[in-house]
Every structure is written in C-alpha cells, then in structure tokens.
Design an enzyme around this catalytic site. Structure first.
Site, PDB file in Angstrom:
ATOM      1  N   GLY A   1       0.829  -1.203   0.000  1.00  0.00           N
ATOM      2  CA  GLY A   1       0.000   0.000   0.000  1.00  0.00           C
ATOM      3  C   GLY A   1       0.855   1.240   0.000  1.00  0.00           C
ATOM      4  N   ASN A   2       0.239   2.393   0.208  1.00  0.00           N
ATOM      5  CA  ASN A   2       1.012   3.623   0.326  1.00  0.00           C
ATOM      6  C   ASN A   2       0.348   4.552   1.327  1.00  0.00           C
ATOM      7  OD1 ASN A   2      -0.763   5.651  -1.127  1.00  0.00           O
ATOM      8  ND2 ASN A   2      -0.545   4.077  -2.711  1.00  0.00           N
ATOM      9  N   ARG A   3       0.946   5.697   1.584  1.00  0.00           N
ATOM     10  CA  ARG A   3       0.530   6.537   2.708  1.00  0.00           C
ATOM     11  C   ARG A   3      -0.522   7.583   2.352  1.00  0.00           C
ATOM     12  NH1 ARG A   3       6.050   8.259   5.546  1.00  0.00           N
ATOM     13  NH2 ARG A   3       4.565   9.533   6.710  1.00  0.00           N
TER      14      ARG A   3
END
Ligand code: CTP
Length: 218
Positions: free
Chosen positions: A28-30
């Site tokens: 995933g990412n932020r």
C-alpha cells in the site's frame, strides 16, 4: 460567492490502492484520501454531479457524492473507466505503479533458512493516461504528482507525457504537508504557466483548484 459547477459531471479518484500479495498481506502507500475527498465535497457543494472512486480509506462520503469503493489499481481502473463520460476527471488517488504478478492463494510461509523473499511486480495500467487518451476524453483531465525533489520539473514531464490539461504537484516528505496531513500546498501547472496555491487546509485548496477548473471550462 464561489463559482458554480451546476450540472458539470466530475469524476474524482482518491486514496491509496492496496495490491494483495496473499490473503494476509498487501502493498500500500501513505495516501490518506483527504485531498480527493475535499475536492469531491467542494465540487458537490457547488452543484456538480460527482462520482468519487475511493481506494481503501475510512472517510465519510461527502454530501451529495456518488461513491464507488475499490481496493486495487485494477479495480480503480475499471471503476473510473465505467464512470465516463464526464466533463472533468481529477486523478487525486495515489495509484500503485506496480502490483504483484500474482496474488498467492494461500499465506506465503517462511521456509527454514530463508532470509530473503523476492516478489515479482508488474506495472499497473495508468488510469490517468488512459482517460486522457480515451475516445470519450473528458474536457479537462487533471493529474496529481507527489514529488520529493525537482517538483515542477517532474510534474511538467508528467503533464506532457500523459497529455493532461493540468497537474497539481506537491512536495512530499515535508512535515505538515502532503500525505496524511490536513494541510497541503499545490503548484498547479498547465500550458499557460504555474500557480502556487496554499499552504492551506485541503478543503480550502479544493475550492481554489475548482475555481481554476471552472475558469478552464468557461
Ligand atoms: N496514476 C494513475 N494510474 C496509475 C499510476 C498513477 O492514474 N497506474 C495517476 C495518479 O492518480 C496521479 C498521477 O498519475 O494523478 C501520478 O503520476 P505517476 O507518474 O504515477 O506519479 P508517481 O506515482 O509519483 O510515479 P513516478 O515514480 O513516475 O514519480
């Protein structure tokens, strides 16, 4: 009085995507989704007909917005293309650029003595570039670029390469701005030049960006 967008159909993507590795894990990412949700909320408040394609985030659906929840880049691609035609596409989502070649059906187990794991990733389809090249191309295609350095240079490259009408660049990796923050600052670049918006709360920036979009639609 802010500019009206009555009757204008706008599709906004927001949030991260999650790319599954196995039933227990993902890449995933932020991205918090806050910028895209703020744009969707403000556009709906100005009378636009808004479709919000949202990655996995826990944010309330803004009033008057039709929300489509997705998880992966492939699902986001399908949902965005299914929402065409529209007058404006705003790609605020942080779409994964790569995804595992295959999601393991069972949980990946450590093998005795194993000290590395190699994951093979393949590139995802570029939703923004495909929307910009689509037979039903929106009148305005607006992208986002999160950069740590050479912000304007890299963003201008994306504007040209993906054939966008406008790109909103922001610097990430600076405390109090960008990912996970309530505030942001954008450098909006189009063929006519650059405009700096903010730093300001994301809801205020959304309004300033929609003012520019409304000008371009006139
Ligand atoms: N985007 C997209 N589909 C993808 C990847 C990105 O629609 N598969 C869109 C994002 O929504 C955003 C813009 O493209 O509007 C970001 O461009 P991108 O080139 O992916 O930026 P980065 O992820 O920062 O990639 P790079 O490593 O080239 O900097």
């Amino acid at each position: 009085m802010s500019a009206t967008l009555a009757g204008v159909r706008i599709v906004v993507s927001a949030g991260p995507t999650y790319e599954d590795i196995d039933p227990a894990r993902f890449l995933g990412n932020r991205s918090s989704g806050k910028m895209g949700f703020a744009i969707a909320a403000e556009a709906a408040a100005r009378g636009a007909d808004v479709v919000l394609v949202a990655g996995p985030v826990h944010l309330e659906t803004p009033a008057g917005v039709a929300r489509s929840n997705v998880r992966s880049a492939a699902q986001m691609h399908a949902a965005v293309l299914a929402a065409l035609p529209c007058a404006v596409y705003i790609g605020a989502a942080a779409v994964a650029d790569f995804t595992p070649r295959a999601c393991s059906p069972g949980k990946i187990k450590k093998q005795p003595g194993q000290d590395t794991l190699v994951l093979e990733l393949v590139q995802t389809r570029d939703i923004l570039a495909e929307v910009a090249a689509h037979a039903q191309r929106p009148r305005l295609v607006v992208g986002f670029a999160a950069e740590t350095d050479n912000v304007a240079g890299y963003a201008r490259g994306k504007l040209e390469r993906k054939r966008l009408d406008m790109i909103c660049a922001n610097r990430v990796g600076v405390a109090g701005c960008g990912f996970e923050s309530d505030d942001n600052a954008l450098l909006v670049i189009d063929a006519t030049g650059e405009r700096a918006l903010g730093p300001a709360p994301k809801c205020e920036l959304a309004g300033l960006l929609l003012d520019l979009i409304k000008e371009r639609l006139a």
